[in-house]
Design a protein around this motif. Structure first.
Motif, short mmCIF file in Angstrom:
data_model
loop_
_atom_site.label_atom_id
_atom_site.label_comp_id
_atom_site.label_asym_id
_atom_site.label_seq_id
_atom_site.Cartn_x
_atom_site.Cartn_y
_atom_site.Cartn_z
N SER A 138 0.83 -1.22 0.00
CA SER A 138 0.00 0.00 0.00
C SER A 138 0.86 1.26 0.00
O SER A 138 0.52 2.26 -0.65
CB SER A 138 -0.92 0.00 1.23
OG SER A 138 -1.83 -1.08 1.18
N ILE A 139 1.98 1.22 0.73
CA ILE A 139 2.90 2.36 0.77
C ILE A 139 3.51 2.60 -0.59
O ILE A 139 3.59 3.75 -1.07
CB ILE A 139 3.98 2.12 1.84
CG1 ILE A 139 3.37 2.21 3.24
CG2 ILE A 139 5.14 3.12 1.69
CD1 ILE A 139 4.29 1.72 4.35
N GLN A 140 3.91 1.54 -1.25
CA GLN A 140 4.49 1.68 -2.58
C GLN A 140 3.46 2.23 -3.58
O GLN A 140 3.78 3.07 -4.42
CB GLN A 140 5.01 0.32 -3.07
CG GLN A 140 6.23 -0.18 -2.32
CD GLN A 140 7.45 0.72 -2.55
OE1 GLN A 140 7.79 1.08 -3.67
NE2 GLN A 140 8.10 1.09 -1.45
N LYS A 141 2.24 1.77 -3.46
CA LYS A 141 1.19 2.22 -4.37
C LYS A 141 0.86 3.69 -4.13
O LYS A 141 0.65 4.46 -5.08
CB LYS A 141 -0.06 1.36 -4.18
CG LYS A 141 -1.19 1.71 -5.13
CD LYS A 141 -2.37 0.76 -4.94
CE LYS A 141 -3.52 1.11 -5.88
NZ LYS A 141 -4.68 0.19 -5.71
N SER A 193 -7.66 0.81 10.19
CA SER A 193 -9.10 0.59 10.38
C SER A 193 -9.93 1.58 9.58
O SER A 193 -11.13 1.36 9.37
CB SER A 193 -9.45 0.71 11.87
OG SER A 193 -8.82 -0.32 12.62
N LEU A 194 -9.30 2.66 9.13
CA LEU A 194 -9.96 3.65 8.27
C LEU A 194 -9.51 3.49 6.81
O LEU A 194 -9.57 4.42 6.02
CB LEU A 194 -9.66 5.06 8.77
CG LEU A 194 -10.31 5.42 10.11
CD1 LEU A 194 -9.71 6.70 10.69
CD2 LEU A 194 -11.82 5.57 9.95
N ASN A 195 -9.05 2.27 6.52
CA ASN A 195 -8.61 1.91 5.17
C ASN A 195 -7.43 2.75 4.69
O ASN A 195 -7.31 3.07 3.50
CB ASN A 195 -9.78 2.04 4.17
CG ASN A 195 -10.92 1.08 4.51
OD1 ASN A 195 -10.67 -0.09 4.80
ND2 ASN A 195 -12.14 1.57 4.48
N ASP A 196 -6.58 3.12 5.63
CA ASP A 196 -5.35 3.84 5.31
C ASP A 196 -4.17 2.97 5.74
O ASP A 196 -3.84 2.89 6.92
CB ASP A 196 -5.33 5.18 6.05
CG ASP A 196 -4.02 5.94 5.85
OD1 ASP A 196 -3.20 5.52 5.00
OD2 ASP A 196 -3.81 6.96 6.55
N SER A 197 -3.56 2.32 4.76
CA SER A 197 -2.46 1.38 5.06
C SER A 197 -1.12 1.95 4.61
O SER A 197 -0.29 1.24 4.02
CB SER A 197 -2.72 0.03 4.39
OG SER A 197 -3.94 -0.51 4.83
N THR A 198 -0.91 3.24 4.88
CA THR A 198 0.33 3.90 4.45
C THR A 198 1.25 4.20 5.62
O THR A 198 2.19 4.98 5.49
CB THR A 198 0.00 5.23 3.75
OG1 THR A 198 -0.68 6.10 4.68
CG2 THR A 198 -0.88 5.02 2.53
N CYS A 199 1.02 3.56 6.76
CA CYS A 199 1.68 4.00 8.00
C CYS A 199 2.61 2.95 8.60
O CYS A 199 2.40 1.74 8.45
CB CYS A 199 0.64 4.40 9.03
SG CYS A 199 -0.65 5.49 8.38
N VAL A 200 3.62 3.44 9.31
CA VAL A 200 4.53 2.59 10.08
C VAL A 200 4.76 3.28 11.43
O VAL A 200 4.44 4.45 11.61
CB VAL A 200 5.89 2.37 9.37
CG1 VAL A 200 5.69 1.68 8.03
CG2 VAL A 200 6.63 3.70 9.20
#
Length: 360
Positions: A236-239, A257-264
């Motif tokens: 997701s981060i790459q996209k 949980s808010l459909n944001d998979s860009t985090c670490v």
């Protein structure tokens, strides 16, 4: 000739891998580097306990004393250790350091000379200070997955009320310990996905007043060599073309949980050289999103690690939309999106502000 401050001097020591040399010169024994935790252990010049002292391999070169604490405090560094071992004053310790490092000493100043560094030096420093001392990804101590069998796969009601959804609980493998009354967060290696440890967060109210620790992290967990959530969120981060850096694992899970998979998550508010290397290697924009109570100087310091290498931004709540100790991930989604939209780019102007702060 240029007067030098302690910040510049300690950075010189770290960047040139001179910590072990300095420890030898002041008579420390049993010097051993621990790559997974990025620090040295050693004994005093007049002692034989091989783990009496921890000397951290960071720009501050923090020193933690375990046996003679009355001579050291939370602000102790390698200069403090020199003062103790050599029975020197502060200025005598500085002169001694310059002498053994073959640097010209022209007095002490609170101001420092700031030089623009080649970004490639970062990779050389990491290679020399971590991998060059025997670190290998294959030598990481992974844990048996059976460890998680002691816990119940369960999304605790506290986190559900805070916005963590069942699909994210499943994705990150959340579970619960009835015996310990703690939420269990598995910590997986950013590249292999193998289990490195767990972070157990108490659900007991007023834990501080009761003397209960909020977090219990597996002692062997190599925090400085890992980024929570990267294994699960890599694609997701790459996209998306960017990565958001939080402090805690919970922030990553709440955003997912808010459909944001860009985090670490850093698992703290400090960043290591290895974490910097991993983030640079993603080849995406970087957004630093630390908790509200972290000073702007610390935020800019992290941004400076990526300056000139990647586009780097930071979230700063100048509108006071967050509570005192909130993570941006704790805010309503519309507030979070607002903060992301008006994120601040760490550009030349910001970099000058950062350098100005170092001189003050």
């Amino acid at each position: 000739m240029i007067e030098i401050d302690t910040i510049s001097l300690k950075k010189y020591i770290v960047e040139n891998n001179k910590i072990e040399f300095v420890l030898q010169e002041i008579g420390c024994h049993n010097i051993k580097y621990h790559p997974l935790k990025n620090y040295y252990t050693c004994s005093y010049y007049n002692g034989d306990n091989p783990t009496a002292i921890n000397v951290f391999n960071d720009d501050y070169i923090k020193v933690v004393n375990w046996t003679r604490s009355k001579n050291f405090d939370k602000a102790s560094d390698i200069i403090t250790l020199i003062e103790y071992n050599k029975n020197y004053s502060f200025l005598e310790a500085l002169k001694f350091l310059h002498k053994i490092l073959e640097l010209e000493y022209n007095g002490y100043s609170k101001k420092s000379e700031i030089k623009v560094k080649n970004p490639c030096e970062l990779f050389k420093r990491i290679k020399d200070s971590v991998r060059g001392k025997g670190f290998d990804v294959n030598e990481i101590n992974y844990l048996d997955e059976d460890l998680l069998d002691d816990f119940v796969p369960l999304l605790h009601i506290n986190w559900f009320k805070e916005g963590v959804m069942p699909w994210s609980a499943d994705k990150f493998g959340l579970s619960y310990s009835y015996k310990r009354k703690r939420i269990i967060v598995p910590l997986r290696h950013w590249m292999t996905g193998k289990l490195l440890g767990t972070n157990m967060r108490t659900v007991i109210p007023c834990y501080s007043e009761l003397g209960i620790k909020k977090f219990l992290i597996t002692p062997s967990y190599p925090k400085s060599l890992n980024l929570f959530g990267l294994y699960e969120n890599y694609e997701s981060i790459q996209k998306a073309g960017y990565v958001v850096i939080f402090e805690s694992e919970k922030s990553v899970i709440k955003r997912d949980s808010l459909n944001d998979s860009t985090c670490v998550a850093l698992s703290g508010h400090t960043i290591s050289d290895e974490q910097i290397r991993i983030l640079i290697g993603l080849n995406v924009d970087i957004i630093v999103a630390l908790d509200k109570d972290i000073p702007i100087e610390e935020v800019r310091d992290i941004c400076s690690k990526f300056y000139g290498i990647r586009n780097v931004y930071y979230i700063w709540d100048k509108w006071n939309l967050l509570s005192e100790k909130d993570s941006p991930a704790d805010a309503l989604n519309k507030i979070y999106q607002f903060l992301i939209k008006y994120k601040i780019k760490f550009d030349d102007k910001e970099h000058k502000e950062y350098l100005k702060g170092l001189k003050e």
